[in-house]
Write a protein that holds these residues in place. Sequence first.
Motif, PDB file in Angstrom:
ATOM      1  N   ALA A 225      10.344  -6.027  -2.690  1.00 40.54           N
ATOM      2  CA  ALA A 225       8.985  -5.756  -3.157  1.00 40.54           C
ATOM      3  C   ALA A 225       8.790  -4.274  -3.469  1.00 40.54           C
ATOM      4  O   ALA A 225       7.965  -3.912  -4.311  1.00 40.54           O
ATOM      5  CB  ALA A 225       7.966  -6.210  -2.112  1.00 40.54           C
ATOM      6  N   HIS A 226       9.553  -3.410  -2.799  1.00 43.15           N
ATOM      7  CA  HIS A 226       9.488  -1.975  -3.072  1.00 43.15           C
ATOM      8  C   HIS A 226      10.350  -1.579  -4.269  1.00 43.15           C
ATOM      9  O   HIS A 226      10.377  -0.396  -4.643  1.00 43.15           O
ATOM     10  CB  HIS A 226       9.963  -1.186  -1.839  1.00 43.15           C
ATOM     11  N   GLY A 227      11.072  -2.530  -4.841  1.00 44.48           N
ATOM     12  CA  GLY A 227      11.957  -2.211  -5.954  1.00 44.48           C
ATOM     13  C   GLY A 227      13.305  -1.688  -5.518  1.00 44.48           C
ATOM     14  O   GLY A 227      14.048  -1.102  -6.314  1.00 44.48           O
ATOM     15  N   GLY A 228      13.647  -1.885  -4.237  1.00 47.39           N
ATOM     16  CA  GLY A 228      14.924  -1.412  -3.719  1.00 47.39           C
ATOM     17  C   GLY A 228      15.904  -2.546  -3.502  1.00 47.39           C
ATOM     18  O   GLY A 228      15.662  -3.693  -3.898  1.00 47.39           O
TER      19      GLY A 228
ATOM     20  N   VAL B  81       6.467  -2.526  -9.489  1.00 45.88           N
ATOM     21  CA  VAL B  81       6.757  -3.026  -8.148  1.00 45.88           C
ATOM     22  C   VAL B  81       5.540  -2.975  -7.261  1.00 45.88           C
ATOM     23  O   VAL B  81       5.571  -3.424  -6.132  1.00 45.88           O
ATOM     24  CB  VAL B  81       7.928  -2.247  -7.490  1.00 45.88           C
ATOM     25  N   GLU B  82       4.444  -2.385  -7.725  1.00 49.08           N
ATOM     26  CA  GLU B  82       3.254  -2.318  -6.889  1.00 49.08           C
ATOM     27  C   GLU B  82       2.409  -3.558  -7.116  1.00 49.08           C
ATOM     28  O   GLU B  82       1.329  -3.538  -7.679  1.00 49.08           O
ATOM     29  CB  GLU B  82       2.456  -1.050  -7.224  1.00 49.08           C
ATOM     30  N   GLN B  83       2.942  -4.666  -6.686  1.00 48.28           N
ATOM     31  CA  GLN B  83       2.248  -5.920  -6.837  1.00 48.28           C
ATOM     32  C   GLN B  83       2.683  -6.847  -5.728  1.00 48.28           C
ATOM     33  O   GLN B  83       3.531  -6.530  -4.930  1.00 48.28           O
ATOM     34  CB  GLN B  83       2.561  -6.529  -8.211  1.00 48.28           C
TER      35      GLN B  83
ATOM     36  N   ASP C  39       0.874  -1.167   0.000  1.00 47.77           N
ATOM     37  CA  ASP C  39       0.000   0.000   0.000  1.00 47.77           C
ATOM     38  C   ASP C  39       0.915   1.223   0.000  1.00 47.77           C
ATOM     39  O   ASP C  39       1.158   1.839   1.036  1.00 47.77           O
ATOM     40  CB  ASP C  39      -0.912  -0.015   1.231  1.00 47.77           C
ATOM     41  N   LYS C  40       1.443   1.558  -1.180  1.00 43.01           N
ATOM     42  CA  LYS C  40       2.456   2.607  -1.273  1.00 43.01           C
ATOM     43  C   LYS C  40       1.828   3.993  -1.366  1.00 43.01           C
ATOM     44  O   LYS C  40       0.959   4.236  -2.198  1.00 43.01           O
ATOM     45  CB  LYS C  40       3.373   2.357  -2.472  1.00 43.01           C
ATOM     46  N   GLN C  41       2.300   4.868  -0.472  1.00 40.08           N
ATOM     47  CA  GLN C  41       1.886   6.259  -0.463  1.00 40.08           C
ATOM     48  C   GLN C  41       3.124   7.110  -0.178  1.00 40.08           C
ATOM     49  O   GLN C  41       4.067   6.641   0.461  1.00 40.08           O
ATOM     50  CB  GLN C  41       0.840   6.506   0.641  1.00 40.08           C
ATOM     51  N   PRO C  42       3.142   8.362  -0.634  1.00 44.06           N
ATOM     52  CA  PRO C  42       4.257   9.245  -0.269  1.00 44.06           C
ATOM     53  C   PRO C  42       4.247   9.475   1.251  1.00 44.06           C
ATOM     54  O   PRO C  42       3.263   9.953   1.809  1.00 44.06           O
ATOM     55  CB  PRO C  42       3.956  10.539  -1.031  1.00 44.06           C
TER      56      PRO C  42
ATOM     57  N   MET D 270       6.217   4.556  -0.254  1.00 43.48           N
ATOM     58  CA  MET D 270       6.477   3.323   0.501  1.00 43.48           C
ATOM     59  C   MET D 270       5.212   2.841   1.180  1.00 43.48           C
ATOM     60  O   MET D 270       4.237   3.595   1.341  1.00 43.48           O
ATOM     61  CB  MET D 270       7.543   3.570   1.564  1.00 43.48           C
ATOM     62  N   ASP D 271       5.234   1.583   1.580  1.00 40.73           N
ATOM     63  CA  ASP D 271       4.227   1.054   2.491  1.00 40.73           C
ATOM     64  C   ASP D 271       4.771   1.313   3.890  1.00 40.73           C
ATOM     65  O   ASP D 271       5.679   0.624   4.353  1.00 40.73           O
ATOM     66  CB  ASP D 271       4.036  -0.452   2.253  1.00 40.73           C
ATOM     67  N   ALA D 272       4.245   2.340   4.555  1.00 39.29           N
ATOM     68  CA  ALA D 272       4.826   2.809   5.817  1.00 39.29           C
ATOM     69  C   ALA D 272       4.898   1.706   6.870  1.00 39.29           C
ATOM     70  O   ALA D 272       5.897   1.572   7.585  1.00 39.29           O
ATOM     71  CB  ALA D 272       4.018   3.998   6.346  1.00 39.29           C
TER      72      ALA D 272
END
Length: 228
Positions: A195-198, A225-227, A67-70, A106-108
């Motif tokens: 999973a975050h692409g890092g 990467v949002e999967q 659940d990626k948000q700034p 990121m998914d905080a």
Amino acid sequence: MRAISHDLRTPLSGIMGTSEMLMGMTEKEDERYTLALDIYKDADWLHSMVENILNLTRLQDGKLILDKQPEAVEEVVGVAVAAFSKREPEHEIVVRIPDEVLLVPMDARLIEQTLVNLIDNAIKHTPPNGEVEVCVQEDRNKASAVFTVADRGTGIAEEDLPHIFEMFYTTRTKGADALRGVGLGLAICKSVISAHGGMITAHNRHDGPGAEFVFTLPMEVKNSVEQK
């Protein structure tokens, strides 16, 4: 495992809350304060392990959805560091982050757990008077945020370095956490960052004793990467 972990979280949260209340009602010089603090530490450690097991089951089932948000880096780091204010009050955690607000996709919740795992690992290998450092920098050339968790322990043995992120791998040396580590934390850190692409790496420090764990998070949201 998921069902058991969910069932464990509720009583552990109750134990932590009750022990906090007892600590608040007791003077620090009273031996009962120390007993309540020990209960809190052990319950908090178990709670962190339960979170890791839940993430592990999601990873194995392919259900770890981001659940990626700034998110503001200072807030995410602050939550992770605050988790140790009661658990490890004798350790000093130094935080170095940019003065300006740094927003990173990121998914905080998952990144907070990643930082908790890395800080916990650093504290285990650092004596009480040693410094644990959490640093965040922006690498504009690579469009990424660079997170570093460093300790002042004895460092990572050469034979452990190639396996440090493997599932259920624990150090072969008899360190301070020999009876506490089950080899989940660092493996889950790697899965979350991937999973975050890092990327995440570990190495020994060049400015003295200790180890550094470094991970990067892309500053740009990429659909790939949002999967799960």
